[in-house]
Design an enzyme around this catalytic site. Structure first.
Site, PDB file in Angstrom:
ATOM      1  N   GLU A 195      25.987   8.445   0.629  1.00  0.00           N
ATOM      2  CA  GLU A 195      27.394   8.126   0.393  1.00  0.00           C
ATOM      3  C   GLU A 195      28.169   9.368  -0.049  1.00  0.00           C
ATOM      4  OE1 GLU A 195      28.600   4.735  -1.851  1.00  0.00           O
ATOM      5  OE2 GLU A 195      26.799   3.589  -1.338  1.00  0.00           O
ATOM      6  N   SER A 262       7.673   5.696   7.018  1.00  0.00           N
ATOM      7  CA  SER A 262       6.433   4.933   7.195  1.00  0.00           C
ATOM      8  C   SER A 262       6.379   4.307   8.576  1.00  0.00           C
ATOM      9  CB  SER A 262       6.262   3.816   6.150  1.00  0.00           C
ATOM     10  OG  SER A 262       6.332   4.333   4.847  1.00  0.00           O
ATOM     11  N   ASP A 334      20.667  -1.245   2.477  1.00  0.00           N
ATOM     12  CA  ASP A 334      21.713  -0.613   1.673  1.00  0.00           C
ATOM     13  C   ASP A 334      21.826  -1.339   0.341  1.00  0.00           C
ATOM     14  OD1 ASP A 334      23.831   0.727   0.640  1.00  0.00           O
ATOM     15  OD2 ASP A 334      25.256   0.263   2.243  1.00  0.00           O
ATOM     16  N   ASP A 337      25.473   1.240  -4.152  1.00  0.00           N
ATOM     17  CA  ASP A 337      26.881   1.547  -3.917  1.00  0.00           C
ATOM     18  C   ASP A 337      27.387   2.431  -5.045  1.00  0.00           C
ATOM     19  OD1 ASP A 337      27.208   0.263  -1.535  1.00  0.00           O
ATOM     20  OD2 ASP A 337      28.453  -1.372  -2.298  1.00  0.00           O
TER      21      ASP A 337
END
Length: 821
Positions: A195, A262, A334, A337
């Site tokens: 971000e 992975s 996600d 934030d």
């Protein structure tokens, strides 16, 4: 003169004897902490005898009358082999490294204190199921039994490092294990950095459309345009310069591109030659000595489980039982934030909320520092989460005056039941039971791949934030924290997490690729891992009607780069077989030799070949030439080759070829010219570092796997004995992934790879195999410190059997723990 010579000889002899005596004395004290695998010991905390059978690779097979006794044995075994590693990880999570290392680690401690991991872990203990709490307590008792043995028997302080660093070891607590899970979540989460980087890039580039080139979305349906970051925060500086993160091996925050990777895939009986399900898994983490992974077998009341554990956490996190196999890959969900909080101009102790200004929640935290006065830190929390310092990932560069940054993150939960999920996973007997157990996962979010005797499935596990559809940046950039539409609305139900059960094709798999296409806010993520490996995996899976354990091993060790096969024809399209004949020793001749080698190469990143080094160096210098004039110092954040970026440029997607033109020069450069210049520059660099005879180059000389000791790895002389460096195949975008450092002077060092590999065959479970990247012991004088390292490098495995007779037949020792009377 003869007298002088005689005295000089005596002095030299005395010095040699003194050095030899010092070395022998150091060896003697260090060797005292080598664990005795063959002993009987009376301990408190168990209800009946516990047996720990070490097989020939020092994998402990732990047997007890109750599950609590078995977890006690695991705690004891972990502390025998990895006490220093456990101690340092716990201190990192607690923010207490400076008590041992002084001011060097003060920045780390401040950051971890601000996240408040340890308080959250302490409060989360009560949120675990009763059985999971009992396992945590029993494990802690086992660790403490080893600590008592060390103190009572004067066993060299438990680890050689304890002599070099004064690190008193407090008794282990259940919260310590939960804090380590949160530390793992930190190391596997990259959205915070992404971000900030997206905002910095938007502030740096003149053309905002070019952000989609250098930070491209994973292939698939596009999204609506984001607002200009400067429009969200008018006071922010247009040019966002920054400073690099500290180069400390103990730095726990993931660096760009190293926040998790992975591979995992499974085949149903219809796609298996043996008629049983198959599962392969290789979680990718930073390479260290010893490995973060520790192999163990636990004989629980529900049956035996065997696989990879992490010292400090009482669970087999990737492995199998007689009925179920489970593997994990980073989901890239996600779950973070960043919010920019507006301070009250009249009172900086208040910040703006949708309901007006509100005081920060504050609490003092004292950090003890070796050799210096303590530091008192004031922890500040908003309704969105903890306030972060501007130094972390250069947050200050995108935070306007009069504002601070805070973080919303699922791992910052005081009722985190992730351990309960891991505990229940070990007891599950079927795919439905495993998926039910996984509902308690919070963080780190993972893609869980599971297989029982009949079924296979892949499920994203972990808490998925519920966002407002009106969110200004869709969680892709920092957003105003006082706007209600930018705040989380809670957590989505577990049923909303992506799930694939028994697909018609008979195979599921994940290489950190994009797995679903959903509109925001149910999108899962806009940031995904490597989008290249999945194409190679698809080819390997589809070219066989049925698979075997060996074909899954072959895929796990595959070294062919889909990226190389895609990019070379694009980048070199106008360079192959062109140009006049050039004399030997000229740059033009070197270029022709390099292009000829690459034209005949199949893309295999084999350690013994020259082509991978030529290709990797060419792409590195090409990307540098493309971005440095546009991004300036921010180009240092893009040190690894970005395949999608280069492909966009050379396919001129949405005008991306504009990157080829050097803005500071008068002529308009073409992509072909930049490609040629980059190749010449790469060949000069190769010649200076590895020699000019291109045919004799070896990729493995550059792609050395660096398993460095986090605390002793830079100590002169000693580092040559405790660091493990190996020539390896693979690369950034191969299934046998060896992520490169991207940092000079050795940008192609292999620093992040599949440190655990396992392949399970449920037609014959005891034929399953696994390996870790170093050895079981963290004691550098032990023969088990690096005995698995060469097997790992060569792509070999050791048996993964639950047959006790096999373990006893090749036992390296049997430890018997007897209840104290």
């Amino acid at each position: 003169m003869r007298l002088l010579f005689r005295w000089l000889f005596r002095i030299a002899s005395a010095l040699v004897a003194l050095v030899a005596a010092s070395v022998l004395l150091a060896y003697y004290f260090a060797a005292q902490s080598l664990p005795d695998y063959d002993q009987t010991l009376q301990v408190s905390g168990i209800s009946a005898p516990v047996e720990i059978i070490r097989d020939q690779s020092a994998v402990p097979h732990i047997l007890g009358q109750t599950d609590e006794d078995v977890f006690f044995g695991l705690g004891y075994a972990h502390a025998q082999d990895r006490l220093w590693q456990m101690t340092i990880m716990r201190r990192t999570a607690q923010g207490r490294l400076s008590e041992v290392f002084g001011n060097r680690t003060l920045t780390i401690d401040k950051l971890l204190r601000r996240l408040d991991f340890y308080r959250l872990a302490q409060e989360s203990v009560a949120a675990q199921s009763p059985a999971a709490q009992a396992a945590l307590r029993a494990y802690a008792a086992g660790v403490n039994a080893r600590l008592k043995e060390i103190n009572d028997e004067a066993l060299g302080r438990g680890a050689p490092e304890m002599f070099l660093f004064d690190a008193p070891v407090a008794p282990w607590q259940p919260a310590d294990s939960l804090a380590l899970i949160k530390l793992m979540a930190l190391q596997l989460s990259g959205h915070l950095e992404d971000e900030v980087l997206r905002a910095r890039t938007m502030l740096t580039l003149d053309d905002p459309a070019r952000v989609a080139d250098i930070l491209p979305d994973a292939p698939g349906q596009g999204i609506a345009a984001l607002p200009e970051y400067a429009d969200l925060f008018p006071g922010v500086k247009r040019y966002a310069a920054g400073t690099p993160a500290p180069e400390d091996p103990l730095w726990p925050f993931p660096r760009r591109g190293l926040a998790g990777a992975s591979n995992a895939w499974a085949a149903a009986p219809s796609r298996s030659a043996s008629g049983g399900t198959l599962l392969a898994n290789d979680p990718h983490l930073g390479l260290t000595a010893p490995s973060i992974w520790y192999l163990a077998r636990l004989e629980l009341s529900s049956g035996g489980v065997i696989g990879g554990t992490i010292p400090g956490i009482p669970a087999v996190l990737a492995g199998r039982s007689a009925d179920l196999g489970w593997g994990v890959t980073s989901s890239y969900l996600d779950d973070q934030d960043v919010h920019i909080e507006k301070l009250n101009p009249q009172n900086p102790e208040e910040y703006l909320t949708p309901d007006g200004y509100k005081r920060f929640e504050t609490r003092p935290s004292i950090i003890e520092i070796k050799g210096a006065a303590p530091v008192t830190l004031t922890l500040r929390w908003t309704e969105n989460g903890p306030v972060l310092p501007g130094t972390l990932y250069n947050l200050a560069t995108i935070t306007p005056p009069g504002h601070v940054a805070s973080l919303s993150w699922t791992a910052l939960s005081d009722a985190d039941t992730t351990y309960t999920a891991a505990y229940n996973m070990m007891r599950a007997k079927s795919v439905p039971e495993a998926l039910e157990a996984a509902k308690d996962y919070v963080a780190p979010s993972q893609n869980l791949t599971v297989a029982d005797h009949r079924s296979i499935a892949l499920k994203t596990v972990g808490a998925m934030p519920r966002r407002d559809p009106r969110h200004q940046t869709q969680g892709r950039m920092p957003s105003p924290g006082w706007r209600p539409e930018n705040r989380w609305l809670g957590i989505l139900p577990y049923a909303a997490n992506p799930e694939f059960v028994d697909p018609r094709g008979g195979i599921v798999g994940n290489t950190n690729n994009k797995i679903v296409e959903r509109p925001f806010p149910n999108h899962v993520s806009y940031l995904w891992g490597d989008t290249q490996r999945i194409h190679r995996w698809q080819k390997l899976m589809q070219e066989r009607r049925v698979h075997t354990r060996d074909s899954f091993v072959e895929a796990q060790l595959d070294r062919v780069s889909f990226s190389a096969r895609t990019l070379l024809p694009l980048v070199g399209a106008d360079l192959w077989f062109t140009g006049n004949a050039a004399p030997e020793g000229t740059p033009e001749r070197q270029r022709q030799i390099a292009l000829t080698l690459l034209a005949e190469w199949n893309g295999e990143m084999n350690e013994h070949l020259p082509e991978p080094l030529i290709y990797a160096a060419w792409m590195r210098f090409l990307q540098k030439r493309l971005i440095e004039d546009d991004l300036g110092p921010l180009a240092d954040e893009f040190t690894r080759m970005q395949p999608l970026f280069i492909e966009r440029v050379f396919r001129d997607i949405d005008g991306a070829s504009a990157w080829c033109d050097i803005r500071q020069s008068a002529p308009r450069e073409t992509c072909t010219e930049i490609a040629r210049l980059a190749l010449d520059e790469a060949l000069v660099w190769i010649g200076e570092k590895y020699g000019t005879d291109l045919a004799t180059l070896r990729w493995g000389d550059a792609h050395q796997a660096t398993h460095d000791h986090p605390t002793l790895g830079k100590v002169p002389v000693l580092r040559y004995f405790i660091n493990i460096h190996q020539s390896t195949s693979g690369g950034d975008n191969t299934l046998q992934r060896g992520r490169t450092s991207g940092e000079d002077p050795d940008p192609f060092r292999n620093v992040h790879a599949g440190a655990y590999r396992g392949v399970y065959d449920f037609a014959d479970p005891d034929s399953s195999v696994f390996i870790i990247s170093t050895g079981q012991s963290g004691h550098f004088l032990s023969r088990h410190y690096d005995d698995l390292a060469q097997l790992w490098r060569r792509g070999e495995y050791i048996p993964m059997s639950l047959d006790l007779d096999l373990a006893r037949a090749a036992a390296d020792g049997v430890t018997r723990l007897i209840p104290a009377r």
